[in-house]
Design a protein around this motif. Structure first.
Motif, PDB file in Angstrom:
ATOM      1  N   THR A 127       0.974   7.749 -51.131  1.00  0.00           N
ATOM      2  CA  THR A 127       1.176   7.716 -49.679  1.00  0.00           C
ATOM      3  C   THR A 127       2.642   7.602 -49.303  1.00  0.00           C
ATOM      4  O   THR A 127       3.077   8.167 -48.295  1.00  0.00           O
ATOM      5  CB  THR A 127       0.396   6.536 -49.069  1.00  0.00           C
ATOM      6  OG1 THR A 127      -0.965   6.606 -49.496  1.00  0.00           O
ATOM      7  CG2 THR A 127       0.444   6.577 -47.546  1.00  0.00           C
ATOM      8  N   TYR A 128       3.420   6.888 -50.107  1.00  0.00           N
ATOM      9  CA  TYR A 128       4.840   6.658 -49.825  1.00  0.00           C
ATOM     10  C   TYR A 128       5.714   7.194 -50.965  1.00  0.00           C
ATOM     11  O   TYR A 128       6.400   6.423 -51.650  1.00  0.00           O
ATOM     12  CB  TYR A 128       5.107   5.171 -49.609  1.00  0.00           C
ATOM     13  CG  TYR A 128       4.358   4.586 -48.446  1.00  0.00           C
ATOM     14  CD1 TYR A 128       4.823   4.750 -47.147  1.00  0.00           C
ATOM     15  CD2 TYR A 128       3.170   3.875 -48.625  1.00  0.00           C
ATOM     16  CE1 TYR A 128       4.142   4.217 -46.073  1.00  0.00           C
ATOM     17  CE2 TYR A 128       2.479   3.338 -47.561  1.00  0.00           C
ATOM     18  CZ  TYR A 128       2.965   3.517 -46.291  1.00  0.00           C
ATOM     19  OH  TYR A 128       2.285   3.003 -45.225  1.00  0.00           O
ATOM     20  N   SER A 133      14.421   6.052 -51.149  1.00  0.00           N
ATOM     21  CA  SER A 133      15.427   6.812 -50.407  1.00  0.00           C
ATOM     22  C   SER A 133      15.085   6.956 -48.928  1.00  0.00           C
ATOM     23  O   SER A 133      15.875   7.514 -48.174  1.00  0.00           O
ATOM     24  CB  SER A 133      15.610   8.194 -51.044  1.00  0.00           C
ATOM     25  OG  SER A 133      14.384   8.893 -51.062  1.00  0.00           O
ATOM     26  N   ASN A 134      13.930   6.447 -48.499  1.00  0.00           N
ATOM     27  CA  ASN A 134      13.531   6.586 -47.092  1.00  0.00           C
ATOM     28  C   ASN A 134      13.334   5.251 -46.386  1.00  0.00           C
ATOM     29  O   ASN A 134      12.776   5.210 -45.293  1.00  0.00           O
ATOM     30  CB  ASN A 134      12.215   7.378 -47.013  1.00  0.00           C
ATOM     31  CG  ASN A 134      12.405   8.820 -47.369  1.00  0.00           C
ATOM     32  OD1 ASN A 134      13.039   9.567 -46.653  1.00  0.00           O
ATOM     33  ND2 ASN A 134      11.855   9.216 -48.511  1.00  0.00           N
ATOM     34  N   PHE A 141       7.838   5.845 -42.198  1.00  0.00           N
ATOM     35  CA  PHE A 141       6.721   4.900 -42.171  1.00  0.00           C
ATOM     36  C   PHE A 141       5.762   5.184 -41.014  1.00  0.00           C
ATOM     37  O   PHE A 141       4.568   4.923 -41.121  1.00  0.00           O
ATOM     38  CB  PHE A 141       7.244   3.461 -42.107  1.00  0.00           C
ATOM     39  CG  PHE A 141       7.915   3.042 -43.381  1.00  0.00           C
ATOM     40  CD1 PHE A 141       7.166   2.653 -44.479  1.00  0.00           C
ATOM     41  CD2 PHE A 141       9.296   3.071 -43.497  1.00  0.00           C
ATOM     42  CE1 PHE A 141       7.770   2.288 -45.667  1.00  0.00           C
ATOM     43  CE2 PHE A 141       9.916   2.706 -44.677  1.00  0.00           C
ATOM     44  CZ  PHE A 141       9.154   2.313 -45.769  1.00  0.00           C
ATOM     45  N   GLN A 142       6.262   5.711 -39.919  1.00  0.00           N
ATOM     46  CA  GLN A 142       5.398   6.029 -38.776  1.00  0.00           C
ATOM     47  C   GLN A 142       4.438   7.167 -39.100  1.00  0.00           C
ATOM     48  O   GLN A 142       3.360   7.246 -38.529  1.00  0.00           O
ATOM     49  CB  GLN A 142       6.239   6.411 -37.558  1.00  0.00           C
ATOM     50  CG  GLN A 142       6.981   5.253 -36.959  1.00  0.00           C
ATOM     51  CD  GLN A 142       7.926   5.693 -35.852  1.00  0.00           C
ATOM     52  OE1 GLN A 142       7.936   6.850 -35.441  1.00  0.00           O
ATOM     53  NE2 GLN A 142       8.724   4.765 -35.365  1.00  0.00           N
ATOM     54  N   GLU A 163       6.448  -5.663 -52.858  1.00  0.00           N
ATOM     55  CA  GLU A 163       7.074  -5.802 -54.174  1.00  0.00           C
ATOM     56  C   GLU A 163       7.934  -4.593 -54.520  1.00  0.00           C
ATOM     57  O   GLU A 163       8.884  -4.703 -55.297  1.00  0.00           O
ATOM     58  CB  GLU A 163       6.002  -5.985 -55.252  1.00  0.00           C
ATOM     59  CG  GLU A 163       5.367  -7.351 -55.252  1.00  0.00           C
ATOM     60  CD  GLU A 163       4.234  -7.459 -56.258  1.00  0.00           C
ATOM     61  OE1 GLU A 163       4.073  -6.533 -57.090  1.00  0.00           O
ATOM     62  OE2 GLU A 163       3.506  -8.467 -56.207  1.00  0.00           O
ATOM     63  N   LEU A 164       7.622  -3.437 -53.941  1.00  0.00           N
ATOM     64  CA  LEU A 164       8.375  -2.211 -54.231  1.00  0.00           C
ATOM     65  C   LEU A 164       9.676  -2.108 -53.425  1.00  0.00           C
ATOM     66  O   LEU A 164      10.527  -1.283 -53.720  1.00  0.00           O
ATOM     67  CB  LEU A 164       7.506  -0.985 -53.952  1.00  0.00           C
ATOM     68  CG  LEU A 164       6.260  -0.840 -54.826  1.00  0.00           C
ATOM     69  CD1 LEU A 164       5.410   0.329 -54.350  1.00  0.00           C
ATOM     70  CD2 LEU A 164       6.662  -0.658 -56.279  1.00  0.00           C
ATOM     71  N   ILE A 165       9.810  -2.939 -52.398  1.00  0.00           N
ATOM     72  CA  ILE A 165      11.009  -2.888 -51.554  1.00  0.00           C
ATOM     73  C   ILE A 165      12.041  -3.874 -52.102  1.00  0.00           C
ATOM     74  O   ILE A 165      11.747  -5.057 -52.261  1.00  0.00           O
ATOM     75  CB  ILE A 165      10.662  -3.245 -50.086  1.00  0.00           C
ATOM     76  CG1 ILE A 165       9.641  -2.231 -49.545  1.00  0.00           C
ATOM     77  CG2 ILE A 165      11.919  -3.278 -49.223  1.00  0.00           C
ATOM     78  CD1 ILE A 165       9.114  -2.562 -48.163  1.00  0.00           C
TER      79      ILE A 165
END
Length: 171
Positions: A127-128, A133-134, A141-142, A163-165
């Motif tokens: 999904t992400y 890089s975004n 995210f929207q 946790e991924l951020i």
């Protein structure tokens, strides 16, 4: 409507909605009335399609899922059409065998997550993509969402996503 129109329009007190055309919109599979402390039966009985007025309604159905088509290249239209038809069959209860409220529904292979070790992480990655890089792009995210059936699963997804951020990005 009959009360409002009664004094100006002759015979309107005998007509449904005073003889005026009324448009109801929505998906009766998704939008149910709220009946405080009501049972499932109370909720169904309070819905429009259980009302005596329902016999006076004409149902028109939208047949093209425009949300799926927006911004899609022409090469994807056949795949989008097949997915939209599958979604409609799912909503109409036409998939699987006759049931008493529980049924196994065949899901197309391209919609399944095959990762049995960490399916939540695989869903997030799908999904992400390229999230690193975004991170500072609000549109990124929207334009994406993960829907989940339970609060526990929502919490699990949120924890995995956070946790991924990188921590320095959150400050």
């Amino acid at each position: 409507m009959r009360d409002i129109l009664g004094s100006d329009t002759p015979n309107s007190e005998n007509l449904v909605f005073g003889g005026k055309v009324v448009l109801f919109g929505g998906d009766f599979r998704q939008i149910l009335p709220v009946i405080p402390k009501g049972t499932g039966s109370d909720i169904v009985n309070a819905s429009l399609n259980s009302s005596y007025l329902w016999n006076h309604c004409r149902v028109l159905k939208l047949t093209v899922n425009m949300r799926l088509r927006v911004g899609s290249p022409d090469s994807d239209l056949n795949e989008i059409k097949m997915f939209a038809e599958w979604i409609l069959k799912l909503g109409d209860g036409l998939l699987g065998e006759a049931n008493d409220g529980e049924v196994e529904i065949p899901i197309p292979a391209d919609l399944l997550i095959d990762d049995t070790d960490d399916p939540v992480k695989s869903l997030i990655t799908f999904t992400y993509p390229n999230m690193d890089s975004n991170l500072h792009d609000p549109l990124y995210f929207q334009q994406r969402a993960i829907l989940a059936p339970t609060h526990n699963l929502v919490n699990s997804i949120n924890e995995n996503l956070l946790e991924l951020i990188p921590v320095d990005t959150l400050l």
